[in-house]
Design an enzyme around this catalytic site. Sequence first.
Site, PDB file in Angstrom:
ATOM      1  N   ASN A  13      -4.958   6.177  -1.874  1.00  0.00           N
ATOM      2  CA  ASN A  13      -4.536   6.581  -0.539  1.00  0.00           C
ATOM      3  C   ASN A  13      -4.021   8.014  -0.491  1.00  0.00           C
ATOM      4  OD1 ASN A  13      -5.322   4.383   0.936  1.00  0.00           O
ATOM      5  ND2 ASN A  13      -3.424   3.263   0.574  1.00  0.00           N
ATOM      6  N   HIS A  53      -1.961  -3.442  -6.504  1.00  0.00           N
ATOM      7  CA  HIS A  53      -2.547  -3.032  -5.226  1.00  0.00           C
ATOM      8  C   HIS A  53      -4.048  -3.296  -5.184  1.00  0.00           C
ATOM      9  CE1 HIS A  53      -3.494   0.370  -2.155  1.00  0.00           C
ATOM     10  NE2 HIS A  53      -3.213  -0.750  -1.527  1.00  0.00           N
ATOM     11  N   SER A 106       0.830  -1.207   0.000  1.00  0.00           N
ATOM     12  CA  SER A 106       0.000   0.000   0.000  1.00  0.00           C
ATOM     13  C   SER A 106       0.858   1.248   0.000  1.00  0.00           C
ATOM     14  CB  SER A 106      -0.865   0.064   1.257  1.00  0.00           C
ATOM     15  OG  SER A 106      -1.690  -1.043   1.350  1.00  0.00           O
TER      16      SER A 106
HETATM   17  N1  LIG Z   1      -5.178  -4.759   5.040  1.00  0.00           N
HETATM   18  C1  LIG Z   1      -5.428  -3.862   4.076  1.00  0.00           C
HETATM   19  O1  LIG Z   1      -6.389  -3.119   4.126  1.00  0.00           O
HETATM   20  C2  LIG Z   1      -4.514  -3.793   2.880  1.00  0.00           C
HETATM   21  C3  LIG Z   1      -5.009  -3.265   1.683  1.00  0.00           C
HETATM   22  C4  LIG Z   1      -4.196  -3.225   0.565  1.00  0.00           C
HETATM   23  C5  LIG Z   1      -2.877  -3.656   0.655  1.00  0.00           C
HETATM   24  N2  LIG Z   1      -2.402  -4.133   1.827  1.00  0.00           N
HETATM   25  C6  LIG Z   1      -0.996  -4.623   1.858  1.00  0.00           C
HETATM   26  O2  LIG Z   1      -1.017  -6.030   1.773  1.00  0.00           O
HETATM   27  C7  LIG Z   1       0.100  -6.569   2.482  1.00  0.00           C
HETATM   28  C8  LIG Z   1      -0.397  -7.551   3.515  1.00  0.00           C
HETATM   29  O3  LIG Z   1      -1.301  -6.935   4.378  1.00  0.00           O
HETATM   30  P1  LIG Z   1      -2.380  -7.748   5.237  1.00  0.00           P
HETATM   31  O4  LIG Z   1      -3.357  -6.770   5.734  1.00  0.00           O
HETATM   32  O5  LIG Z   1      -2.843  -8.917   4.482  1.00  0.00           O
HETATM   33  O6  LIG Z   1      -1.462  -8.217   6.469  1.00  0.00           O
HETATM   34  P2  LIG Z   1      -1.643  -9.496   7.396  1.00  0.00           P
HETATM   35  O7  LIG Z   1      -0.888  -9.197   8.634  1.00  0.00           O
HETATM   36  O8  LIG Z   1      -3.068  -9.895   7.496  1.00  0.00           O
HETATM   37  O9  LIG Z   1      -0.890 -10.648   6.600  1.00  0.00           O
HETATM   38  C9  LIG Z   1       0.492 -10.652   6.396  1.00  0.00           C
HETATM   39  C10 LIG Z   1       0.925 -12.103   6.236  1.00  0.00           C
HETATM   40  O10 LIG Z   1       2.286 -12.122   5.811  1.00  0.00           O
HETATM   41  C11 LIG Z   1       2.876 -13.259   6.394  1.00  0.00           C
HETATM   42  N3  LIG Z   1       4.314 -13.126   6.349  1.00  0.00           N
HETATM   43  C12 LIG Z   1       5.129 -12.361   7.099  1.00  0.00           C
HETATM   44  N4  LIG Z   1       6.412 -12.529   6.726  1.00  0.00           N
HETATM   45  C13 LIG Z   1       6.411 -13.439   5.721  1.00  0.00           C
HETATM   46  C14 LIG Z   1       7.416 -14.041   4.932  1.00  0.00           C
HETATM   47  N5  LIG Z   1       8.687 -13.724   5.106  1.00  0.00           N
HETATM   48  N6  LIG Z   1       7.037 -14.907   3.993  1.00  0.00           N
HETATM   49  C15 LIG Z   1       5.753 -15.231   3.808  1.00  0.00           C
HETATM   50  N7  LIG Z   1       4.751 -14.699   4.529  1.00  0.00           N
HETATM   51  C16 LIG Z   1       5.090 -13.816   5.472  1.00  0.00           C
HETATM   52  C17 LIG Z   1       2.322 -13.295   7.793  1.00  0.00           C
HETATM   53  O11 LIG Z   1       2.451 -14.579   8.354  1.00  0.00           O
HETATM   54  C18 LIG Z   1       0.852 -12.902   7.535  1.00  0.00           C
HETATM   55  O12 LIG Z   1       0.059 -14.045   7.339  1.00  0.00           O
HETATM   56  C19 LIG Z   1       0.858  -5.396   3.038  1.00  0.00           C
HETATM   57  O13 LIG Z   1       1.870  -5.041   2.146  1.00  0.00           O
HETATM   58  C20 LIG Z   1      -0.204  -4.308   3.086  1.00  0.00           C
HETATM   59  O14 LIG Z   1       0.350  -3.014   2.984  1.00  0.00           O
HETATM   60  C21 LIG Z   1      -3.193  -4.225   2.937  1.00  0.00           C
END
Ligand SMILES: NC(=O)c1ccc[n+]([C@@H]2O[C@H](COP(=O)([O-])OP(=O)(O)OC[C@H]3O[C@@H](n4cnc5c(N)ncnc54)[C@H](O)[C@@H]3O)[C@@H](O)[C@H]2O)c1
Lengths: 251, 284
Positions: free
Chosen positions: B189, B139, B118
């Site tokens: 954003n 994204h 993000s």
């Molecule tokens: N939550 C939102 O609203 C949203 C929206 C758009 C984009 N994003 C982006 O998406 C990405 C993930 O966000 P999320 O909300 O799903 O987070 P989350 O915490 O729900 O999930 C992250 C996952 O990554 C895993 N992880 C950590 N290190 C790792 C590794 N080395 N190898 C493999 N897996 C690993 C963790 O175990 C976890 O399951 C981020 O970059 C975030 O900026 C989030």
Amino acid sequence: MTASKILLLGEGPQSEEVAHWLTDRGDEVVRFSETLENYSSADVVIEVIRDSTLRQLALAHVETMISEQIPIFVSGLTAYVAEVASWLKYPQRVSGFQPWLLTSMDVLEVIRPLQMEQEEQWLRATLFWQERGKQVEQVDDCPGMVFPRILAMVVNEASFALGEGVASAKDIDIAMKHGTNYPFGPLEWADRIGLDEIISVLQGMHVHLGEDAYRPAPLLQKLTYAKRFGQSSGRGFYSYLAQTDGQGAAH
Amino acid sequence: MEKAIIAVVGGGTMGNGIAEVFAVAGHSVYLYDVALEIREKALFDITDRLRRKSGRGKLSEPVEVILQRIRTVDTLDELHQAELVIEAVVERMDVKQQIFSVLDQICSQTAILATNTSSLSITETASVTKHPERVVGMHFFNPAPVMRLVEVVAGQFTEAFVVEKVVQIASEVGKLAIRVTDTPGFVVNRVARPFYLEALRIAGSQVASVQAIDRIIKSTGFKMGPFELQDLIGIDVNYAVTASVYESYFQESRFRPHGLQRSMVQSGNIGKKTGRGYYSYDRQ
Ligand SMILES: NC(=O)c1ccc[n+]([C@@H]2O[C@H](COP(=O)([O-])OP(=O)(O)OC[C@H]3O[C@@H](n4cnc5c(N)ncnc54)[C@H](O)[C@@H]3O)[C@@H](O)[C@H]2O)c1
């Protein structure tokens, strides 16, 4: 509700919308013109002029022809209503309102400036809008009020992004409608309301609040200099001219 | 034409949503995360959502058929067949770069490597690979199966055909893809910041109350006002995004966070998830 004879000051799409809305509610609308006429029979004055010098001249001129009791509703888009009231001999009858989307919004933002000290004057002012179906929302006297201030700043940010080549106009609008549920894309919305309206709100905030954050985006300034105001002039962020290119070429 | 084999790295909120999107659209999906429990939880969440959709008649195939397309794996190496890898791990540059340097080595030359970040730079993420031209931002928005938008982000060295390919794949799975350059906050954003910030400045300077602002904004056609929306997103999350965009634009004043946000975060009343934010919510 008692229908009023309303003297409307201002021209362009914004005042057309106000006139249309009032006529639909049974009011008689008289348009202000420079030729000397007798407006003494008007019982309400509504003003939506953008240019500060013109509005000062028009209000001063009209005041010489109406009694000191006649309520005057002025736009709160670009200046403090207290300042606008200060131009008049009888400022205590001046209140502010937010003219954008007058036909579609149930809610109307209204301003009670410092000079409107009498409660009775204020009740009379709000009753005018309530009788015409508006749910009034009193906000403090500050240029841009609530909705225009927020929308103008969203449009400004979209204009900065467009000017910096971050995405196309169409993609920016799609992004805001589908990435965060906006009812309209900011650029198509600006084209409807008018880029001249949007920029005057930004300039009003920039001047009166004095903060760099309200500086209008260069692209927005250039488009308004080029009179690309949006739908009203046939071109803005999009083109509405005779369609040679499918569905309105984006800037 | 064969549907591209997809790999999703990270099975959290976004990763498992993205895996669902592609499986429903008929793609084979490899899903990798670090721990077994997380991978199981991801599959459980996907299954749960698919069952509900199926119950509402929203799926054209049996849930089992869709689930069979998703394979969880416990090493990155097992993703080597993928034609499009979408990384959705924690929002940390060091973690993402580590993953991209491995993907760059194990995946075929023609594979596209995408990140769902993000707020991090695509260009910086790509800098650890030998082929930054095939690294791109993809994204999605939360919840990924519901929100239609995908911002396809071109880093400084991303090849145009990579962007076009990702736009095409996203469109084929029912998304609205837009093309964006690699700038902080991309479009959504960034352009959404003033919606919250101006509302905060208006409330902070006592021009109108939080409730009045929300009523006014909803009357213009928005489904939620800026304060209701912050409560839903989480005031902490919204504040963090603002602070990140502000810093990324070298403290451009338009993006300056507001004291009211910080004070809400400090109070611990950060929205619906705590039962209280700008409004109070009944907690069942
Ligand atoms: N939550 C939102 O609203 C949203 C929206 C758009 C984009 N994003 C982006 O998406 C990405 C993930 O966000 P999320 O909300 O799903 O987070 P989350 O915490 O729900 O999930 C992250 C996952 O990554 C895993 N992880 C950590 N290190 C790792 C590794 N080395 N190898 C493999 N897996 C690993 C963790 O175990 C976890 O399951 C981020 O970059 C975030 O900026 C989030």
